[in-house]
Design an enzyme around this catalytic site. Structure first.
Site, short mmCIF file in Angstrom:
data_model
loop_
_atom_site.label_atom_id
_atom_site.label_comp_id
_atom_site.label_asym_id
_atom_site.label_seq_id
_atom_site.Cartn_x
_atom_site.Cartn_y
_atom_site.Cartn_z
NE ARG A 65 -110.46 -35.66 6.01
CZ ARG A 65 -110.61 -36.92 6.39
NH1 ARG A 65 -110.60 -37.24 7.66
NH2 ARG A 65 -110.76 -37.87 5.50
CE LYS A 119 -110.23 -46.11 9.24
NZ LYS A 119 -110.37 -46.38 10.65
CD GLU A 123 -113.25 -46.47 15.29
OE1 GLU A 123 -114.31 -47.06 15.43
OE2 GLU A 123 -113.17 -45.29 14.92
P1 ATP Z 1 -112.03 -42.75 8.39
O1 ATP Z 1 -113.02 -41.61 8.46
O2 ATP Z 1 -111.50 -43.01 7.02
O3 ATP Z 1 -112.50 -43.97 9.10
P2 ATP Z 1 -110.66 -42.02 10.71
O4 ATP Z 1 -110.08 -40.70 11.01
O5 ATP Z 1 -111.92 -42.41 11.41
O6 ATP Z 1 -110.77 -42.19 9.18
P3 ATP Z 1 -108.90 -43.61 12.29
O7 ATP Z 1 -108.66 -45.06 12.16
O8 ATP Z 1 -109.63 -43.13 13.47
O9 ATP Z 1 -109.64 -43.18 10.97
O10 ATP Z 1 -107.58 -42.76 12.05
C1 ATP Z 1 -106.30 -43.07 12.51
C2 ATP Z 1 -105.45 -41.84 12.38
O11 ATP Z 1 -105.34 -41.46 11.02
C3 ATP Z 1 -106.06 -40.68 13.12
O12 ATP Z 1 -105.06 -40.08 13.92
C4 ATP Z 1 -106.54 -39.76 12.04
O13 ATP Z 1 -106.42 -38.43 12.42
C5 ATP Z 1 -105.61 -40.08 10.87
N1 ATP Z 1 -106.28 -39.84 9.60
C6 ATP Z 1 -107.40 -40.41 9.12
N2 ATP Z 1 -107.76 -39.89 7.93
C7 ATP Z 1 -106.82 -38.95 7.63
C8 ATP Z 1 -106.61 -38.05 6.52
N3 ATP Z 1 -107.44 -38.00 5.48
N4 ATP Z 1 -105.52 -37.24 6.56
C9 ATP Z 1 -104.68 -37.29 7.60
N5 ATP Z 1 -104.81 -38.10 8.66
C10 ATP Z 1 -105.86 -38.92 8.69
MG MG Z 2 -112.58 -42.98 13.11
#
Ligand code: ATP
Ligand code: MG
Length: 597
Positions: free
Chosen positions: A295, A305, A60
């Protein structure tokens, strides 16, 4: 040891096994690909898919990527690379409120810097989910017409109460029995802006008594008057993530949709939606399948983020690219290499259960990567002047200097070509580390103390004679005598035995430099676990800047060039602030693991 280059020796994991199984069963072998994302008819008119599998990385665009995303990038792009597939770079930009084009560019940069790309088979597989809003709306109308979705006008509070909970089945909404025609008219009213934000939602009609709460008629469209960074004000209704994501995967002919464990409970809805839209002839078959992995949780690091944005917005760090940040731009500025991060992702592997990875694992990967490629150099981080009091007597003048040299990389065996050399001068005074002199040596101390003989590494052997102190007893100079005919690499250099070899930088050609010494950003290993206030454990000493002296070859570094400062560890010339006239280095990590010691 596994390096990013030897794919054949990669340790297996459950995702590799699933893919290998699908390949052996030809699960996806008969798919077609029209060259761009689209519905069933679009792909049916296309060619047999040249990609054996399709994965995707779908961030995102609401912040900068962090080390957790790096794991996901290496995983998705890595699997596609290893199995003759393609990984799509997709912006999951279906939520209008939080997204920004600033983040889009930083995300593309991060993926490319890590060593991956989205060009394959003559196509740029760079997509944005908002391009699919038209199809998503059509899919929603189809569900309404087929009796699989209804417009619910309960208040959000009523909906929450009627959803039930773990122990209590939900209660059907009074709007659940509307006819498809009524629902269609009402859904179009939603689209046309005739209803206020929050006044109604479109819900899938599944089972309000399902033990999985995600299957109790999940909302799939909501009304939200917000300007989208890409589609502007074209829409006042937006699809929910759980509805949008499977459709994005299907339109792009993704085979293996890999996400983190918290989406496990959404999988039944993912499959339900795929089945309904294939039944309706809207999506190509076979559908993508979702797989979940744990994760990345890294000790002393925050991977959210939103929380990282808080550190930036509250000026706890200098920005998203502060070298203490676990963002990809932060790691890069700190001196981490793409290879070290790939190695890290490979080494931690993928599992189905959550765990914490020790930060030292990441540092170990960096050391492994730089050990044989970072040029060596000498830097004195806590300088005190060492005066060679007999210099003029031995060499005829105080101003006399002599050339010294040392290899830029350690030499591995006689069968290798002669190593490249770095050059520096020695004169009547040099900078040494303050800790390398002791007026009264502790037991076992081998460095400088009156009467002791040591070698200035790659220079002369010297004998310490004493020191000079100021009125407060603070040592301002160390004194020694140079021993003639002992210069490293000259005949007879070893005729005088030195007790130790110490690092130094000449006063004659040493360059003054700012060196930033970093420590972990948090004092607690799991700074935000259990909803803890992570700001409370910010390490007040996470950055210390010292005025150092470095040898000329280090001052001449290119921005972003990595070095091993002998005895001190790995350092990088800061990408933004370093200049030959005013060198600035960041410490990446020490020479060995000192965590918890
Ligand atoms: P955040 O909570 O930091 O915003 P998010 O999961 O909402 O992280 P996205 O931009 O939706 O962030 O994630 C893009 C991809 O990265 C997704 O497929 C997610 O599963 C993966 N991802 C995010 N954080 C992790 C993590 N800590 N370990 C492994 N994969 C991750
Ligand atoms: Mg997200």
């Amino acid at each position: 040891m596994t390096t990013p280059a030897d794919h054949d020796h990669k340790p297996s994991n459950f995702l590799r096994q699933i893919i290998e199984n699908d390949l052996s069963l030809d699960t996806y072998a008969h798919r077609r690909w029209a060259g761009s994302p689209g519905d069933a008819a679009h792909h049916a008119a296309g060619q047999p898919d040249p990609a054996k599998i399709r994965t995707r990385f779908p961030p995102e665009p609401n912040g900068y990527l962090h080390v957790g995303h790096a794991k996901s990038i290496c995983l998705n792009f890595g699997l596609a690379r290893d199995y003759g597939g393609v990984c799509h770079m997709r912006f999951d930009d279906t939520n209008p409120e939080k997204e920004d084009t600033e983040y889009v560019n930083s995300i593309l940069d991060a993926v490319q810097w890590l060593g991956f790309g989205w060009q394959a088979n003559g196509t740029s597989h760079l997509y944005q989910a908002s391009d699919y809003f038209g199809f998503m709306y059509r899919a929603a109308e189809y569900l309404v017409e087929a009796g699989h979705a209804y417009v619910d006008e309960q208040t959000p509070e009523e909906m929450r109460v009627n959803r039930g909970d773990f122990g209590k089945p939900g209660v059907n909404s009074p709007f659940r029995s509307r006819t498809p025609a009524e629902n269609l008219a009402r859904f179009r009213d939603m689209r046309d802006g005739k209803l206020a934000d929050g006044a109604a939602v479109l819900r899938a009609k599944i089972d309000m008594a399902s033990p999985n709460i995600n299957m109790r008629d999940p909302a799939i469209y909501r009304i939200r008057r917000a300007t989208h960074h890409h589609t502007g004000d074209q829409w006042c209704i937006y699809p929910m993530y759980t509805f949008a994501h499977p459709i994005e995967d299907a339109l792009e002919q993704i085979t293996h949709s890999i996400c983190t464990l918290e989406f496990e409970d959404q999988r039944p809805f993912y499959d339900w939606l795929m089945a309904r839209l294939i039944e309706g002839g809207l999506l190509a078959s076979p559908p993508p399948k979702q797989y979940e992995f744990a994760r990345l949780n890294l000790t002393y690091v925050i991977t959210s983020k939103r929380k990282l944005a808080q550190l930036v917005n509250e000026h706890k760090v200098s920005g998203w690219d502060d070298p203490r940040m676990p963002t990809i731009v932060g790691l890069r500025r700190r001196g981490y290499t793409p290879e070290s991060i790939q190695l890290f992702a490979e080494r931690i592997g993928v599992t189905k259960s959550d765990s914490w990875i020790d930060y030292s694992t990441l540092e170990g990967c960096l050391r492994e990567d730089l050990e044989n490629k970072a040029h060596r150099g000498m830097a004195v981080l806590d300088p005190v002047k060492l005066v060679l009091t007999n210099w003029a007597e031995v060499f005829g003048s105080e101003a006399y200097t002599e050339d010294c040299h040392a290899p830029v990389l350690p030499h591995h065996g006689d069968d290798q070509p002669a190593p490249a050399l770095r050059h520096f001068k020695i004169g009547n005074a040099v900078w040494i580390e303050r800790e390398d002199f002791a007026e009264v040596p502790p037991k076992g101390y081998k460095r400088l103390f009156p009467g002791n003989v040591v070698r200035l590494k790659a220079g002369y052997v010297i004998e310490c004679t004493g020191c000079v102190k100021d009125a407060n007893g603070h040592i301002t100079e160390v004194h020694a005598k140079v021993i003639p005919n002992t210069k490293s690499g000259t005949p007879g250099a070893d005729s005088v035995k030195a007790k130790a070899a110490i690092t130094w930088v000449s006063v004659a050609d040493g360059v003054s430099a700012d060196v930033r010494l970093y420590d972990r950003l948090f004092t607690e290993a799991q700074p935000d676990a259990g909803g803890k206030d992570f700001l409370a454990s910010l390490n007040p000493n996470s950055l210390q800047v010292v005025s150092a002296f470095v040898e000329p070859s280090l001052a001449a570094a290119l921005p972003d060039q990595k070095f091993q400062f002998e005895r001190h560890g790995y350092f990088v010339a800061d990408r933004l602030d370093h200049a030959a006239s005013k060198p600035v280095f960041n410490k990446v990590t020490g020479l060995r693991d000192t965590w918890g010691k």
